[in-house]
Scaffold this motif. Structure first.
Motif, PDB file in Angstrom:
ATOM      1  N   GLN A  20       2.354  -2.131  -2.994  1.00 42.47           N
ATOM      2  CA  GLN A  20       1.160  -2.741  -2.276  1.00 42.47           C
ATOM      3  C   GLN A  20       1.411  -2.633  -0.491  1.00 42.47           C
ATOM      4  N   SER A  23      -0.157   0.895  -0.512  1.00 44.65           N
ATOM      5  CA  SER A  23      -1.930   1.009  -0.580  1.00 44.65           C
ATOM      6  C   SER A  23      -2.326   0.243   0.567  1.00 44.65           C
ATOM      7  N   GLU A  25      -2.468  -2.815   0.931  1.00 43.69           N
ATOM      8  CA  GLU A  25      -2.725  -4.371   0.600  1.00 43.69           C
ATOM      9  C   GLU A  25      -1.704  -5.260   1.213  1.00 43.69           C
TER      10      GLU A  25
END
Length: 111
Positions: A20, A23, A25
């Motif tokens: 995460q 990415s 995120e």
């Protein structure tokens, strides 16, 4: 969250958080769920989540603000990239090279 029986759950949680981060995120200085919140969200014991958070804290990927929660370190993305690249080169590349040699493949055959 689906867990793989070949790897400890706490390590899989660490991997998910690292993915995460990579990415985008999870951004630097973003707050992540508390141990209890995350445990309830993914259906695992809070002690397992705590073990993951302790590992990530020890690696400098997350930090704890006492009484407030856990946050993503500003340099977390670079740390994760460096760690994953090192693991790839040390663990996966030798197996790929051995397999290529067994099959009589050269790098130019692939690219």
């Amino acid at each position: 969250m689906e867990f793989n029986s070949n790897k400890s759950i706490y390590l899989q949680i660490c991997d998910t958080i690292c993915e995460q981060i990579l990415s985008g995120e999870l951004k630097p200085d973003a707050r992540i769920p508390s141990v209890r919140e995350y445990g309830a969200e993914i259906g695992v014991n809070p002690n397992t989540v705590m073990r993951s958070y302790e590992k990530l804290t020890g690696e400098g990927i997350i930090y704890n603000k006492r009484g407030i929660g856990y946050f993503i370190c500003p340099e977390a993305k670079e740390l994760v990239l460096c760690t994953l690249r090192k693991e790839f080169i040390e663990d996966e590349v030798p197996a790929i090279v051995r397999r290529m040699n067994l099959l009589g493949l050269k790098p130019e055959d692939i690219f």
